[in-house]
Design a protein around this motif. Structure first.
Motif, mmCIF file in Angstrom:
data_model
loop_
_atom_site.group_PDB
_atom_site.id
_atom_site.type_symbol
_atom_site.label_atom_id
_atom_site.label_comp_id
_atom_site.label_asym_id
_atom_site.label_seq_id
_atom_site.Cartn_x
_atom_site.Cartn_y
_atom_site.Cartn_z
ATOM 1 N N ILE A 92 35.267 29.194 38.623
ATOM 2 C CA ILE A 92 35.949 30.016 37.615
ATOM 3 C C ILE A 92 35.080 31.248 37.404
ATOM 4 N N ALA A 93 35.332 32.269 38.181
ATOM 5 C CA ALA A 93 34.478 33.453 38.203
ATOM 6 C C ALA A 93 34.871 34.451 37.125
ATOM 7 N N GLY A 94 33.867 35.001 36.460
ATOM 8 C CA GLY A 94 34.126 36.001 35.430
ATOM 9 C C GLY A 94 34.871 37.210 35.956
ATOM 10 N N MET A 95 34.565 37.615 37.199
ATOM 11 C CA MET A 95 35.241 38.765 37.806
ATOM 12 C C MET A 95 36.747 38.524 37.918
ATOM 13 N N ASP A 96 37.131 37.282 38.207
ATOM 14 C CA ASP A 96 38.548 36.936 38.300
ATOM 15 C C ASP A 96 39.159 36.694 36.922
ATOM 16 N N PHE A 97 38.342 36.155 36.036
ATOM 17 C CA PHE A 97 38.851 35.785 34.717
ATOM 18 C C PHE A 97 39.287 37.012 33.913
ATOM 19 N N LEU A 98 38.540 38.094 34.007
ATOM 20 C CA LEU A 98 38.843 39.270 33.176
ATOM 21 C C LEU A 98 40.272 39.778 33.397
ATOM 22 N N GLU A 113 45.898 39.723 31.238
ATOM 23 C CA GLU A 113 47.344 39.516 31.401
ATOM 24 C C GLU A 113 47.866 38.491 30.396
ATOM 25 N N LYS A 114 47.100 37.423 30.174
ATOM 26 C CA LYS A 114 47.502 36.419 29.182
ATOM 27 C C LYS A 114 47.512 37.028 27.781
ATOM 28 N N CYS A 115 46.558 37.898 27.503
ATOM 29 C CA CYS A 115 46.524 38.567 26.195
ATOM 30 C C CYS A 115 47.773 39.415 25.990
ATOM 31 N N ASP A 116 48.232 40.049 27.044
ATOM 32 C CA ASP A 116 49.456 40.837 26.948
ATOM 33 C C ASP A 116 50.658 39.939 26.693
ATOM 34 N N GLY A 173 28.853 41.890 34.913
ATOM 35 C CA GLY A 173 29.235 43.181 35.481
ATOM 36 C C GLY A 173 30.706 43.328 35.780
ATOM 37 N N ALA A 174 31.560 42.568 35.108
ATOM 38 C CA ALA A 174 32.989 42.594 35.422
ATOM 39 C C ALA A 174 33.680 43.883 34.983
ATOM 40 N N PHE A 175 33.145 44.558 33.968
ATOM 41 C CA PHE A 175 33.831 45.748 33.451
ATOM 42 C C PHE A 175 33.970 46.841 34.514
ATOM 43 N N PRO A 176 32.879 47.311 35.139
ATOM 44 C CA PRO A 176 33.030 48.375 36.141
ATOM 45 C C PRO A 176 33.818 47.930 37.370
ATOM 46 N N VAL A 177 33.777 46.648 37.706
ATOM 47 C CA VAL A 177 34.571 46.141 38.819
ATOM 48 C C VAL A 177 36.057 46.214 38.469
ATOM 49 N N LYS A 208 32.643 48.247 43.676
ATOM 50 C CA LYS A 208 33.451 47.401 44.552
ATOM 51 C C LYS A 208 32.901 45.982 44.566
ATOM 52 N N ARG A 209 33.816 45.026 44.566
ATOM 53 C CA ARG A 209 33.429 43.622 44.640
ATOM 54 C C ARG A 209 33.340 43.176 46.092
ATOM 55 N N ALA A 210 32.615 42.104 46.329
ATOM 56 C CA ALA A 210 32.501 41.549 47.673
ATOM 57 C C ALA A 210 33.877 41.203 48.221
ATOM 58 N N PRO A 211 34.082 41.357 49.535
ATOM 59 C CA PRO A 211 35.373 40.973 50.127
ATOM 60 C C PRO A 211 35.625 39.484 49.960
ATOM 61 N N SER A 212 36.883 39.105 50.047
ATOM 62 C CA SER A 212 37.265 37.724 49.746
ATOM 63 C C SER A 212 36.592 36.714 50.664
ATOM 64 N N TRP A 213 36.364 37.069 51.944
ATOM 65 C CA TRP A 213 35.754 36.097 52.848
ATOM 66 C C TRP A 213 34.332 35.764 52.417
#
Length: 243
Positions: free
Chosen positions: A83-89, A94-97, A187-191, A197-202
């Motif tokens: 459960i990554a913070g980068m994905d959670f934000l 969206e859930k908040c909306d 560091g999720a805000f600037p991402v 840029k975040r690391a590629p999915s692989w």
């Protein structure tokens, strides 16, 4: 439910399984805070018992790093998702909306916060941003004023991006006074606004996001990763051996 990884108690279960309880905390404006725990945080907690208390007293301490999630299988025979913070934000914005929740941001720079404001305003109709707080660098913070702003605006959710361990300590010290659920997101805000840029999915899928960050910032990250990764491997191996 939490499971012990090294010395920290990490939350078990999928994000979807936790989501109803998280949303209830947000809607009820219940003082609470959540950590996203990676190898760096686990080793910070191991080295500093006071910080370990901060992590262990979190309402949730999600397994952010893939190595942390994999420890559930090795120690407890439990398949645990990362459960990554980068994905959670973006997911939780969206859930908040969907639930028309009021949100605030603490941390990062004024420039990044302004980009977040513009992005959310352009993509969502039901979110109210109640505060965009970039604490001053090298000067005392007026935390009481920040708390007053957040509470007076009936904020439901506060995203905190101060970096580990600063953000976790800040949430621990102040969450009891803040009528909202707090999420420490590093560091999720600037991402989120594509400033970094975040690391590629692989790489993310193969537990190599740390390597991407090392390649991007070798001077800053080498010492941290060499120390924390090496120590984690040693401590994790010992815990697995002695389970």
């Amino acid at each position: 439910m939490k499971k012990k990884i090294i010395t920290s108690h990490i939350s078990q279960g999928s994000l979807e399984s936790h989501l109803p309880a998280i949303l209830k905390l947000a809607k009820d404006r219940t003082p609470s805070y959540c950590c996203f725990t990676n190898v760096h945080m686990l080793i910070e907690a191991y080295d500093d018992p006071a910080f370990n208390t901060v992590v262990n007293e979190a309402t949730y301490a999600f397994p952010d790093g893939a190595p942390v999630a994999k420890m559930f299988q090795k120690l407890y025979n439990i398949e645990q998702e990362r459960i990554a913070g980068m994905d959670f934000l973006p997911f939780f914005i969206e859930k908040c909306d969907q639930h028309a929740l009021n949100i605030a941001f603490v941390g990062s720079t004024d420039s990044v916060l302004e980009k977040i404001k513009v992005k959310i305003a352009s993509e969502y109709k039901n979110i109210t941003i109640t505060a965009l707080i970039s604490p001053p660098f090298g000067k005392p913070w007026d935390n009481e004023a920040y708390i007053e702003i957040i509470n007076a605006a009936k904020t439901n959710v506060v995203f905190v991006g101060l970096g580990c361990p600063k953000q976790e300590k800040w949430m621990y010290e102040h969450s009891a006074k803040i009528n909202a659920i707090l999420f420490g997101l590093g560091g999720a805000f600037p991402v989120y606004v594509d400033e970094i840029k975040r690391a590629p999915s692989w790489m993310r899928n193969n537990s190599l996001e740390w390597l991407y960050r090392l390649l991007m910032e070798p001077k800053r990250m080498f010492k941290r990763y060499y120390y924390t990764n090496t120590k984690f491997l040693r401590l994790a191996s010992t815990q697995i051996k002695n389970k």
